[in-house]
Scaffold this active site. Sequence first.
Site, PDB file in Angstrom:
ATOM      1  N   ASP A 127      -4.393   3.960  -1.785  1.00 28.38           N
ATOM      2  CA  ASP A 127      -5.478   4.398  -0.886  1.00 28.38           C
ATOM      3  C   ASP A 127      -5.868   5.833  -1.194  1.00 28.38           C
ATOM      4  O   ASP A 127      -5.080   6.752  -0.960  1.00 28.38           O
ATOM      5  CB  ASP A 127      -5.001   4.304   0.569  1.00 28.38           C
ATOM      6  CG  ASP A 127      -4.888   2.865   1.014  1.00 28.38           C
ATOM      7  OD1 ASP A 127      -3.802   2.481   1.472  1.00 28.38           O
ATOM      8  OD2 ASP A 127      -5.881   2.134   0.872  1.00 28.38           O
ATOM      9  N   SER A 171       0.845  -1.201   0.000  1.00 26.35           N
ATOM     10  CA  SER A 171       0.000   0.000   0.000  1.00 26.35           C
ATOM     11  C   SER A 171       0.882   1.253   0.000  1.00 26.35           C
ATOM     12  O   SER A 171       1.632   1.503   0.947  1.00 26.35           O
ATOM     13  CB  SER A 171      -0.899   0.023   1.244  1.00 26.35           C
ATOM     14  OG  SER A 171      -1.482   1.302   1.365  1.00 26.35           O
ATOM     15  N   ASP A 208      -7.190  -5.760   4.454  1.00 27.12           N
ATOM     16  CA  ASP A 208      -6.500  -4.477   4.359  1.00 27.12           C
ATOM     17  C   ASP A 208      -6.397  -3.815   5.725  1.00 27.12           C
ATOM     18  O   ASP A 208      -7.397  -3.374   6.282  1.00 27.12           O
ATOM     19  CB  ASP A 208      -7.296  -3.585   3.396  1.00 27.12           C
ATOM     20  CG  ASP A 208      -6.599  -2.294   3.070  1.00 27.12           C
ATOM     21  OD1 ASP A 208      -7.213  -1.448   2.416  1.00 27.12           O
ATOM     22  OD2 ASP A 208      -5.427  -2.122   3.473  1.00 27.12           O
ATOM     23  N   HIS A 214      -1.377  -1.278  -4.227  1.00 31.85           N
ATOM     24  CA  HIS A 214      -2.622  -0.785  -3.618  1.00 31.85           C
ATOM     25  C   HIS A 214      -2.506   0.714  -3.375  1.00 31.85           C
ATOM     26  O   HIS A 214      -1.545   1.167  -2.753  1.00 31.85           O
ATOM     27  CB  HIS A 214      -2.830  -1.530  -2.292  1.00 31.85           C
ATOM     28  CG  HIS A 214      -4.112  -1.224  -1.584  1.00 31.85           C
ATOM     29  ND1 HIS A 214      -5.310  -1.781  -1.915  1.00 31.85           N
ATOM     30  CD2 HIS A 214      -4.359  -0.421  -0.515  1.00 31.85           C
ATOM     31  CE1 HIS A 214      -6.251  -1.352  -1.090  1.00 31.85           C
ATOM     32  NE2 HIS A 214      -5.697  -0.531  -0.234  1.00 31.85           N
ATOM     33  N   MET A 257     -11.645   5.513  -0.591  1.00 33.06           N
ATOM     34  CA  MET A 257     -12.247   5.840   0.702  1.00 33.06           C
ATOM     35  C   MET A 257     -12.751   7.280   0.587  1.00 33.06           C
ATOM     36  O   MET A 257     -12.165   8.235   1.152  1.00 33.06           O
ATOM     37  CB  MET A 257     -11.217   5.703   1.826  1.00 33.06           C
ATOM     38  CG  MET A 257     -10.913   4.237   2.142  1.00 33.06           C
ATOM     39  SD  MET A 257      -9.422   4.032   3.110  1.00 33.06           S
ATOM     40  CE  MET A 257      -8.221   3.997   1.769  1.00 33.06           C
ATOM     41  N   MET A 270      -8.064   8.894  -0.281  1.00 28.03           N
ATOM     42  CA  MET A 270      -8.820   9.392   0.875  1.00 28.03           C
ATOM     43  C   MET A 270      -9.197  10.857   0.662  1.00 28.03           C
ATOM     44  O   MET A 270      -8.359  11.655   0.231  1.00 28.03           O
ATOM     45  CB  MET A 270      -7.960   9.268   2.136  1.00 28.03           C
ATOM     46  CG  MET A 270      -7.550   7.831   2.423  1.00 28.03           C
ATOM     47  SD  MET A 270      -6.480   7.752   3.887  1.00 28.03           S
ATOM     48  CE  MET A 270      -6.218   5.988   3.962  1.00 28.03           C
ATOM     49  N   HIS A 283      -8.256   1.802  -3.926  1.00 29.36           N
ATOM     50  CA  HIS A 283      -9.180   1.688  -2.791  1.00 29.36           C
ATOM     51  C   HIS A 283      -9.759   3.072  -2.528  1.00 29.36           C
ATOM     52  O   HIS A 283      -9.087   3.937  -1.967  1.00 29.36           O
ATOM     53  CB  HIS A 283      -8.398   1.161  -1.578  1.00 29.36           C
ATOM     54  CG  HIS A 283      -9.218   1.042  -0.350  1.00 29.36           C
ATOM     55  ND1 HIS A 283      -8.650   0.777   0.878  1.00 29.36           N
ATOM     56  CD2 HIS A 283     -10.554   1.144  -0.126  1.00 29.36           C
ATOM     57  CE1 HIS A 283      -9.603   0.712   1.794  1.00 29.36           C
ATOM     58  NE2 HIS A 283     -10.764   0.933   1.215  1.00 29.36           N
ATOM     59  N   MET A 308     -12.067  -4.723   5.507  1.00 33.05           N
ATOM     60  CA  MET A 308     -11.187  -3.827   6.264  1.00 33.05           C
ATOM     61  C   MET A 308     -10.879  -4.474   7.598  1.00 33.05           C
ATOM     62  O   MET A 308     -11.797  -4.835   8.353  1.00 33.05           O
ATOM     63  CB  MET A 308     -11.881  -2.480   6.478  1.00 33.05           C
ATOM     64  CG  MET A 308     -11.998  -1.619   5.235  1.00 33.05           C
ATOM     65  SD  MET A 308     -10.448  -1.313   4.388  1.00 33.05           S
ATOM     66  CE  MET A 308      -9.539  -0.401   5.624  1.00 33.05           C
TER      67      MET A 308
HETATM   68  C1  DX5 Z   1      -6.283   2.147   5.594  1.00 33.77           C
HETATM   69  C2  DX5 Z   1      -5.893   1.706   4.188  1.00 33.77           C
HETATM   70  C3  DX5 Z   1      -4.897   0.587   4.216  1.00 33.77           C
HETATM   71  C4  DX5 Z   1      -3.589   0.965   4.896  1.00 33.77           C
HETATM   72  C5  DX5 Z   1      -2.805  -0.289   5.211  1.00 33.77           C
HETATM   73  O1  DX5 Z   1      -7.406   2.984   5.510  1.00 33.77           O
HETATM   74  O2  DX5 Z   1      -7.002   1.276   3.463  1.00 33.77           O
HETATM   75  O3  DX5 Z   1      -4.616   0.165   2.863  1.00 33.77           O
HETATM   76  O4  DX5 Z   1      -2.837   1.788   4.037  1.00 33.77           O
HETATM   77  O5  DX5 Z   1      -1.700   0.118   5.970  1.00 33.77           O
HETATM   78  P1  DX5 Z   1      -1.097  -0.836   7.078  1.00 33.77           P
HETATM   79  O6  DX5 Z   1      -0.691  -2.088   6.330  1.00 33.77           O
HETATM   80  O7  DX5 Z   1       0.065  -0.045   7.599  1.00 33.77           O
HETATM   81  O8  DX5 Z   1      -2.164  -1.104   8.085  1.00 33.77           O
HETATM   82 ZN    ZN Z   2      -6.532   0.324   1.518  1.00 35.19          ZN
END
Ligand code: DX5
Ligand code: ZN
Length: 218
Positions: free
Chosen positions: A32, A7, A172, A30, A65, A34, A63, A134
């Site tokens: 993220d 990620s 994740d 991956h 969010m 946000m 992903h 999650m």
């Molecule tokens: C959290 C993300 C994850 C996160 C994982 O909201 O969706 O993908 O980056 O990070 P670690 O592996 O450090 O928990």
């Molecule tokens: Zn994620």
Amino acid sequence: MAEILPSLLAADFSNLREEIRNVYEAKILHFDIMDGNYVPNISFGPGIIKALRPYTEQIFDIHLMIVNPERYIEEFVLAGSDVITFHAEAVTHLDRVITQVKETGARAGVALNPHTPLSVLDYVLEKLDQVLIMTVNPGFGGQEFIPQMVEKIKLLRKTIDERNLETKIQIDGGVGLDNLEELAGLGIDLFVAGSAIFSADNPADVLKKMNKILEKTK
Ligand code: DX5
Ligand code: ZN
């Protein structure tokens, strides 16, 4: 065999091309996304996907969010995304948004927050390429794995197998060398790992070790 998905949220944002080179052994990356609205953090947008696309053949697993993900699906696909996963809790018409993703040609995933029951997916599961469970509350890397999610993972594995579906299970959050061996026995297909890899002195070495664990437990 199951895959480790680094990620990029945990990577050095000032050096993403190099960070991606460090994890060249990963088939899938991956990302993220946000918006500071659906989750209390802001990360990056389609511009980063577009900028990095020319530098690797790896699969881009996005992903979302964000609120109103349906507004941005085409833009992320145009930027070079291969898989679009959005949160069930962020949309009113789940079935329609899954179709919207698939109509772009991208693979479709739905993410469920820790509190959301699998039953939300009962009538759409067969349309999904993957389900993202999650294992932390979304918004930040470096959190602890929520152990109650093991039951949820087991139930999803049982449901997919009983319905003879091809849908992949992705988890994740909070995955690392300390818990991967135990988790690898649950029939998970895709493991996202951020801080376990990019906070390490040698991300490539951690990725190698994680892949060895998956190799051993397949
Ligand atoms: C959290 C993300 C994850 C996160 C994982 O909201 O969706 O993908 O980056 O990070 P670690 O592996 O450090 O928990
Ligand atoms: Zn994620």
